[in-house]
Design an enzyme around this catalytic site. Structure first.
Site, PDB file in Angstrom:
ATOM      1  N   THR A 118      46.083 -30.666  97.854  1.00  0.00           N
ATOM      2  CA  THR A 118      44.680 -30.465  98.235  1.00  0.00           C
ATOM      3  C   THR A 118      43.724 -30.997  97.177  1.00  0.00           C
ATOM      4  OG1 THR A 118      43.014 -28.720  98.467  1.00  0.00           O
ATOM      5  CG2 THR A 118      44.986 -28.116  97.288  1.00  0.00           C
ATOM      6  N   TYR A 142      44.552 -20.455  94.798  1.00  0.00           N
ATOM      7  CA  TYR A 142      45.088 -21.393  95.800  1.00  0.00           C
ATOM      8  C   TYR A 142      45.340 -22.767  95.164  1.00  0.00           C
ATOM      9  CZ  TYR A 142      45.004 -24.899  99.478  1.00  0.00           C
ATOM     10  OH  TYR A 142      45.300 -25.982 100.257  1.00  0.00           O
TER      11      TYR A 142
END
Ligand code: UDP
Length: 325
Positions: A118, A142
């Site tokens: 990501t 995350y």
């Protein structure tokens, strides 16, 4: 016989779209998913094996049964806000789970691995658009769980015989144009499905998080990339690894930024249904601008994203107006 690819998390949003394209291009996707966020209805292009990535025995059994040529790993917890509240669950699934999967793949002699990473691994952008050389300093659990696995993959590339393509997604959006699969998260927190639900009258309206950012209209800029363009990059990544390609990390975005206000205008235009918009405080952890420099993905994979923001919104509109997830 088509070559089998183990698609871990293949019942989820990006994984299921990738299965669709894998099958179109002559591979057989074998989906491994615990259905915590995935949907069995989305497994349509190959066999389904239910299981968790922390379950070593089950993974070994499935790998021995199907003998996949490559593994694609989509199965992760992805909500930034939840990662702040439940960091242990994030490390458990995204780190311990991914390492369990990786060690099972290595033990079975699999040497090709495609990893969903990501742009959140970059943290706060020092320059935009972001290229792959940009420093990685994630600002939430995350992003950190994803970065840890990126680092493991690089070590396994150097010291073990594992080649990987690390794909750093920007904002995945849109759906299959035939309406078979689409975005279906519970609860939903992403801007496009929430705004479409507002246009459909399923929500009272849309709240913009922050209007005082240093951007052209004060709202955050994101790089929305069609999920089928992402899926296309994944299939190309498998082709690349099976042809002997070495470990590489690639940004997957269009290179074009859209503000939240521009996004909402496009949704109103395409749906023909204006909806109430209110202004709220900034959401914690949001970066002002996240836009990809995608030159490297174009060069390494021959990838050329096809779909515009209008395609994204119209395919998402079609999906959400016919499904109430
Ligand atoms: N956003 C918003 N209201 C919402 C949800 C999102 O204003 O109800 C904004 C969010 O602050 C960000 C952009 O829309 O600037 C995209 O958010 P999303 O959660 O879809 O993706 P992210 O960029 O966080 O991965």
């Amino acid at each position: 016989m088509p070559e089998k690819i183990l698609v871990v998390g293949g019942a989820g949003y990006i994984g299921s779209h990738t299965c669709l394209l894998l099958a179109e291009r002559g591979y057989e996707p074998v989906v491994y998913d615990n259905l915590s966020n995935g949907h069995e209805e989305f497994v349509r292009w190959g066999p389904f094996e239910q299981g968790d990535i922390r379950d070593r025995a089950r993974l070994e059994e499935v790998i021995a049964k199907h003998k996949p040529k490559a593994v694609m790993h989509f199965a992760a917890l992805i909500e930034v806000g939840e990662s702040v509240k439940e960091p242990v669950a994030f490390y458990d699934n995204n780190v311990i789970g991914a390492l369990t999967l990786l060690s099972c793949a290595l033990n079975a002699g699999i040497d090709a691995f495609v990893f969903s990473s990501t742009c959140a691994t970059y943290g706060l952008p020092e320059r935009v658009p972001l290229d792959e050389q940009h420093p990685q300093a994630p600002i939430n659990p995350y992003g950190r769980t994803k970065l840890i696995i990126e680092q493991a993959l690089k070590d396994f590339g150097t010291y073990k015989n594992l080649r990987s393509v690390i794909l750093r997604y920007f904002n995945a959006a849109g759906a299959d144009f035939e309406g078979r699969i689409g975005e279906w998260h519970t609860p939903e927190t992403h801007a496009i499905p929430l705004a479409i639900d507002a246009a459909l009258g399923r929500r009272e309206g849309f709240k913009i998080f922050g209007t005082d950012y240093d951007t052209r209209d004060g709202t955050c800029v994101r790089d929305y990339i069609h999920v089928l363009d992402l899926a296309d990059a994944h299939v190309r990544a498998v082709d690349y690894l099976l042809a002997g390609g070495s470990t590489v990390e690639l940004n997957l975005g269009t290179g074009t930024g859209t503000t939240v206000k521009e996004l909402l205008n496009t949704i109103s235009d395409i749906s023909g249904r204006p909806f109430p918009v209110t202004y709220a405080d900034r959401r914690e952890g949001d970066s002002t601008t996240l836009v990809a420099n995608n030159d490297k993905a174009r060069e390494v994979l021959g990838w050329d994203p096809q779909y515009t923001l209008k395609d994204i919104i119209s395919s998402a509109w079609q999906w959400h107006s016919t499904h109430n997830g």
